[in-house]
Design a protein around this motif. Sequence first.
Motif, PDB file in Angstrom:
ATOM      1  N   MET A 120      -0.584   3.815   0.898  1.00  0.00           N
ATOM      2  CA  MET A 120       0.520   3.017   1.295  1.00  0.00           C
ATOM      3  C   MET A 120       1.709   3.787   1.294  1.00  0.00           C
ATOM      4  SD  MET A 120       0.099   0.150   2.506  1.00  0.00           S
ATOM      5  CE  MET A 120       1.760  -0.533   2.487  1.00  0.00           C
ATOM      6  N   ASN A 121       1.975   4.759   0.260  1.00  0.00           N
ATOM      7  CA  ASN A 121       3.222   5.355   0.258  1.00  0.00           C
ATOM      8  C   ASN A 121       3.210   6.523   1.486  1.00  0.00           C
ATOM      9  OD1 ASN A 121       4.080   4.594  -2.231  1.00  0.00           O
ATOM     10  ND2 ASN A 121       3.300   5.985  -3.364  1.00  0.00           N
ATOM     11  N   ALA A 122       2.154   6.966   2.033  1.00  0.00           N
ATOM     12  CA  ALA A 122       2.224   7.933   3.296  1.00  0.00           C
ATOM     13  C   ALA A 122       2.274   6.685   4.378  1.00  0.00           C
ATOM     14  CB  ALA A 122       0.874   8.453   3.234  1.00  0.00           C
ATOM     15  N   ALA A 123       1.804   5.614   4.530  1.00  0.00           N
ATOM     16  CA  ALA A 123       2.157   4.758   5.630  1.00  0.00           C
ATOM     17  C   ALA A 123       3.740   4.366   5.812  1.00  0.00           C
ATOM     18  CB  ALA A 123       1.340   3.595   5.536  1.00  0.00           C
ATOM     19  N   PHE A 124       4.114   4.087   4.288  1.00  0.00           N
ATOM     20  CA  PHE A 124       5.709   3.546   4.310  1.00  0.00           C
ATOM     21  C   PHE A 124       6.496   4.757   4.974  1.00  0.00           C
ATOM     22  CE2 PHE A 124       9.654   2.944   2.119  1.00  0.00           C
ATOM     23  CZ  PHE A 124      10.003   1.702   2.249  1.00  0.00           C
ATOM     24  N   TRP A 164       0.068  -8.127   3.962  1.00  0.00           N
ATOM     25  CA  TRP A 164       1.236  -7.831   3.308  1.00  0.00           C
ATOM     26  C   TRP A 164       0.976  -6.921   2.186  1.00  0.00           C
ATOM     27  CZ3 TRP A 164       5.808  -8.418   5.910  1.00  0.00           C
ATOM     28  CH2 TRP A 164       5.754  -9.350   6.913  1.00  0.00           C
ATOM     29  N   TRP A 165       1.989  -6.243   1.860  1.00  0.00           N
ATOM     30  CA  TRP A 165       1.995  -5.506   0.694  1.00  0.00           C
ATOM     31  C   TRP A 165       3.353  -5.513  -0.130  1.00  0.00           C
ATOM     32  CZ3 TRP A 165      -2.463  -2.396  -0.268  1.00  0.00           C
ATOM     33  CH2 TRP A 165      -3.281  -2.400   0.549  1.00  0.00           C
ATOM     34  N   VAL A 166       3.338  -5.457  -1.576  1.00  0.00           N
ATOM     35  CA  VAL A 166       4.671  -5.477  -2.093  1.00  0.00           C
ATOM     36  C   VAL A 166       4.773  -4.320  -2.998  1.00  0.00           C
ATOM     37  CG1 VAL A 166       3.746  -6.852  -4.205  1.00  0.00           C
ATOM     38  CG2 VAL A 166       6.306  -6.836  -3.541  1.00  0.00           C
ATOM     39  N   VAL A 167       5.674  -3.633  -3.199  1.00  0.00           N
ATOM     40  CA  VAL A 167       5.753  -2.374  -3.849  1.00  0.00           C
ATOM     41  C   VAL A 167       5.920  -2.894  -5.574  1.00  0.00           C
ATOM     42  CG1 VAL A 167       8.282  -2.039  -3.958  1.00  0.00           C
ATOM     43  CG2 VAL A 167       6.774  -0.111  -4.375  1.00  0.00           C
ATOM     44  N   TYR A 168       5.059  -2.053  -6.309  1.00  0.00           N
ATOM     45  CA  TYR A 168       4.947  -2.598  -7.544  1.00  0.00           C
ATOM     46  C   TYR A 168       4.896  -1.577  -8.533  1.00  0.00           C
ATOM     47  CZ  TYR A 168       3.321  -5.126 -11.833  1.00  0.00           C
ATOM     48  OH  TYR A 168       3.101  -5.318 -13.155  1.00  0.00           O
ATOM     49  N   GLU A 169       5.816  -1.079  -9.525  1.00  0.00           N
ATOM     50  CA  GLU A 169       6.069  -0.115 -10.308  1.00  0.00           C
ATOM     51  C   GLU A 169       5.622   1.114  -9.587  1.00  0.00           C
ATOM     52  OE1 GLU A 169       4.085  -0.865 -14.071  1.00  0.00           O
ATOM     53  OE2 GLU A 169       5.308  -2.320 -14.289  1.00  0.00           O
ATOM     54  N   HIS A 170       4.403   1.696  -9.748  1.00  0.00           N
ATOM     55  CA  HIS A 170       3.983   2.987  -9.281  1.00  0.00           C
ATOM     56  C   HIS A 170       2.874   2.839  -8.038  1.00  0.00           C
ATOM     57  CE1 HIS A 170       6.262   4.757 -12.417  1.00  0.00           C
ATOM     58  NE2 HIS A 170       5.458   4.190 -13.281  1.00  0.00           N
ATOM     59  N   GLY A 171       2.826   1.911  -7.406  1.00  0.00           N
ATOM     60  CA  GLY A 171       2.016   1.663  -6.404  1.00  0.00           C
ATOM     61  C   GLY A 171       2.363   0.499  -5.651  1.00  0.00           C
ATOM     62  N   TRP A 172       1.358   0.052  -4.924  1.00  0.00           N
ATOM     63  CA  TRP A 172       1.426  -1.277  -3.973  1.00  0.00           C
ATOM     64  C   TRP A 172       0.468  -2.353  -4.120  1.00  0.00           C
ATOM     65  CZ3 TRP A 172       5.126  -1.501  -0.184  1.00  0.00           C
ATOM     66  CH2 TRP A 172       5.940  -0.251   0.008  1.00  0.00           C
ATOM     67  N   LEU A 173       0.704  -3.435  -4.057  1.00  0.00           N
ATOM     68  CA  LEU A 173      -0.168  -4.605  -4.313  1.00  0.00           C
ATOM     69  C   LEU A 173      -0.208  -5.429  -3.053  1.00  0.00           C
ATOM     70  CD1 LEU A 173       1.201  -6.188  -7.640  1.00  0.00           C
ATOM     71  CD2 LEU A 173      -0.835  -4.848  -7.557  1.00  0.00           C
ATOM     72  N   ARG A 174      -1.600  -5.468  -2.568  1.00  0.00           N
ATOM     73  CA  ARG A 174      -1.788  -6.478  -1.362  1.00  0.00           C
ATOM     74  C   ARG A 174      -1.796  -7.680  -1.741  1.00  0.00           C
ATOM     75  NH1 ARG A 174      -7.161  -6.421   2.228  1.00  0.00           N
ATOM     76  NH2 ARG A 174      -6.570  -7.741   3.955  1.00  0.00           N
TER      77      ARG A 174
END
Length: 67
Positions: free
Chosen positions: A1-5, A27-37
């Motif tokens: 997700m970081n690369a896609a973002f 939909w994804w939400v950024v959360y601490e050190h990653g992403w949550l779907r």
Amino acid sequence: MNAAFDEGAATLLSGAVNWVVRYRGAWWVVYEHGWLRITDTATAHDLDQAAIRLAKAEAAAKHTGQG
């Protein structure tokens, strides 16, 4: 997700809400050190509707010179 973002492949919910993105039909939400779907169907639907409203508001603000 970081690369896609970083590459712009993920669509922001809005310019003002850059921690919620749409990518590959979810939909994804950024959360601490990653992403949550977001897997809850009702929440995803609400975000779809919010994205439409926010896009219209941002377009209207841009059109009137406020954005």
